[in-house]
Design a protein around this motif. Structure first.
Motif, mmCIF file in Angstrom:
data_model
loop_
_atom_site.group_PDB
_atom_site.id
_atom_site.type_symbol
_atom_site.label_atom_id
_atom_site.label_comp_id
_atom_site.label_asym_id
_atom_site.label_seq_id
_atom_site.Cartn_x
_atom_site.Cartn_y
_atom_site.Cartn_z
ATOM 1 N N PRO A 111 -4.441 2.881 -14.515
ATOM 2 C CA PRO A 111 -3.525 1.774 -15.006
ATOM 3 C C PRO A 111 -2.948 2.238 -16.284
ATOM 4 C CG PRO A 111 -5.486 0.856 -14.990
ATOM 5 C CD PRO A 111 -5.733 2.023 -14.267
ATOM 6 N N ALA A 129 -4.646 -1.183 -8.429
ATOM 7 C CA ALA A 129 -3.806 -0.347 -9.149
ATOM 8 C C ALA A 129 -3.769 0.901 -8.235
ATOM 9 C CB ALA A 129 -4.392 0.145 -10.599
ATOM 10 N N SER A 130 -2.961 1.834 -8.503
ATOM 11 C CA SER A 130 -2.902 3.126 -7.713
ATOM 12 C C SER A 130 -4.165 3.551 -7.663
ATOM 13 C CB SER A 130 -1.794 4.113 -8.577
ATOM 14 O OG SER A 130 -1.997 5.342 -7.980
ATOM 15 N N ARG A 131 -4.336 4.451 -6.459
ATOM 16 C CA ARG A 131 -5.512 5.161 -6.267
ATOM 17 C C ARG A 131 -5.476 6.585 -6.956
ATOM 18 N NH1 ARG A 131 -7.624 3.541 -0.863
ATOM 19 N NH2 ARG A 131 -6.125 2.458 0.329
ATOM 20 N N THR A 132 -4.372 6.941 -7.311
ATOM 21 C CA THR A 132 -4.282 8.498 -8.028
ATOM 22 C C THR A 132 -4.088 8.501 -9.562
ATOM 23 O OG1 THR A 132 -1.926 8.428 -7.614
ATOM 24 C CG2 THR A 132 -3.133 9.263 -5.878
ATOM 25 N N ARG A 133 -3.763 7.292 -9.935
ATOM 26 C CA ARG A 133 -3.719 7.460 -11.566
ATOM 27 C C ARG A 133 -4.368 6.131 -12.345
ATOM 28 N NH1 ARG A 133 0.996 4.495 -13.301
ATOM 29 N NH2 ARG A 133 2.324 3.995 -11.426
ATOM 30 N N ASP A 180 2.922 5.897 -5.748
ATOM 31 C CA ASP A 180 3.066 5.779 -7.259
ATOM 32 C C ASP A 180 4.457 5.199 -7.731
ATOM 33 O OD1 ASP A 180 0.820 6.381 -8.076
ATOM 34 O OD2 ASP A 180 0.916 8.699 -8.494
ATOM 35 N N ASN A 228 0.807 -1.169 0.107
ATOM 36 C CA ASN A 228 -0.117 -0.147 0.090
ATOM 37 C C ASN A 228 1.003 1.195 -0.129
ATOM 38 O OD1 ASN A 228 -2.655 -0.907 0.143
ATOM 39 N ND2 ASN A 228 -2.369 -1.780 1.957
ATOM 40 N N LEU A 285 2.039 1.688 -3.472
ATOM 41 C CA LEU A 285 1.097 2.208 -4.433
ATOM 42 C C LEU A 285 0.658 3.634 -4.078
ATOM 43 C CD1 LEU A 285 -1.566 -0.943 -4.149
ATOM 44 C CD2 LEU A 285 -0.337 -0.046 -6.245
ATOM 45 N N ASP A 286 0.713 4.039 -3.053
ATOM 46 C CA ASP A 286 0.356 5.385 -2.647
ATOM 47 C C ASP A 286 1.322 6.373 -3.123
ATOM 48 O OD1 ASP A 286 -2.038 4.497 -1.589
ATOM 49 O OD2 ASP A 286 -1.260 4.689 0.692
ATOM 50 N N ASP A 319 3.048 -0.230 -10.223
ATOM 51 C CA ASP A 319 1.721 -0.052 -11.097
ATOM 52 C C ASP A 319 0.469 -0.890 -10.366
ATOM 53 O OD1 ASP A 319 2.891 1.437 -13.541
ATOM 54 O OD2 ASP A 319 4.195 -0.199 -13.650
ATOM 55 N N ARG A 359 -12.293 0.041 -3.062
ATOM 56 C CA ARG A 359 -11.048 -0.177 -4.141
ATOM 57 C C ARG A 359 -11.601 -1.053 -5.130
ATOM 58 N NH1 ARG A 359 -5.141 -0.434 -1.732
ATOM 59 N NH2 ARG A 359 -4.721 0.623 -3.528
#
Length: 289
Positions: free
Chosen positions: A276, A270-274, A140, A134, A137-138, A143, A154
């Protein structure tokens, strides 16, 4: 020998009614086009066009051949469009992080299949703890990551599920119960305990806390599940493990389900902010399919 240019010329003659106009359309000289048409008819052994003073018109057989040629050329366009749309997924890299058990036992066959489908995409797999997944992922820095028990907020691609089970020495008092017997989580946590984590923050201690309970007597804490099984065999204590971690050879061990089953789910997110990448999307799609 006929090639793609012959079939394009055939359709162009039908559309324009003239070999001269068709030749210009496909980028040939008039003489080359006439020779190509004659060669095509000779190869097929049939007349496809009737030549008049100002028009070149298809015969009845020619109409059927032209119809099939259009189907073939349209199929070729579809193939090219499919390839063009897929090009972003034909090459690339995926950075993937997972905790040890899933990375070692569950992901390899899936990644081998993905490599067969997309040989130009390189997957770099990192072995970390579940809380580190996590964090990565946070930030970035990866992937995709394998997480335990993802929340409904999620978007996750579930890889698998299993139950937590009790593992006890064969001479333990609970092991004398019938084959179909279960053990209550609270009773298990009161026993001398071998705490195995598997490199995850979700383990017997966290499960106890979620249930409002606590481990009463932790004799030893180990990372590897195999070490926990060895210690249980030696009578050091009991343990609580995910079912998929159980060894193939279970001599000296009694495996019992919990009276109130507790399951875990591991999934790829996948990332929360972008969004995939195209490569990561290809992997997620393969897993979903």
């Amino acid at each position: 020998m006929m090639n793609l240019m012959h079939w394009r010329l055939l359709v162009a003659v039908a559309d324009n009614g003239s070999i001269t106009a068709a030749a210009e359309r496909v980028g040939m000289t008039q003489s080359a086009a006439s020779q190509a048409m004659a060669a095509m008819e000779a190869t097929l052994g049939a007349q496809l066009f009737a030549r008049e003073s100002r028009r070149t018109l298809p015969t009845a057989l020619g109409l059927q051949v032209i119809e099939q040629a259009r189907v073939m050329l349209n199929a070729l366009q579809t193939i090219r469009r499919t390839v063009d749309e897929s090009k972003p997924m034909l090459r690339g890299t995926i950075r993937l992080a997972s905790f040890p058990m899933v990375l070692a036992a569950f992901l390899p066959p899936l990644l081998r299949r993905f490599n067969q489908l997309y040989p130009g995409i390189e997957v770099t797999a990192l072995e970390v703890s579940d809380d580190e997944v996590n964090t990565l992922l946070d930030a970035d820095l990866i992937d995709l990551g394998v997480v335990l028990n993802p929340g409904p907020e999620r978007k996750a691609t579930v890889l698998g599920r299993d139950n937590w089970v009790a593992v006890l020495p064969m001479d333990h008092v609970f092991s004398r119960r019938p084959a179909e017997a279960s053990v209550a989580l609270e009773a298990l946590l009161e026993q001398p305990f071998v705490l195995a984590t598997g490199g995850c923050t979700v383990n017997a201690r966290s499960l106890a806390a979620e249930a409002g309970l606590a481990l009463q007597d932790v004799r030893v804490e180990v990372r590897e599940w195999s070490s926990a099984f060895s210690l249980v065999r030696e009578g050091v204590g009991v343990t609580l493990v995910p079912e998929m971690t159980l060894p193939a050879q279970r001599q000296g061990l009694r495996v019992m389900p919990l009276t109130c089953p507790v399951h875990r789910e591991f999934a790829l997110v996948a990332s929360r902010t972008r969004a995939p990448s195209a490569a990561a999307t290809a992997l997620l799609k393969m897993l979903a399919d």
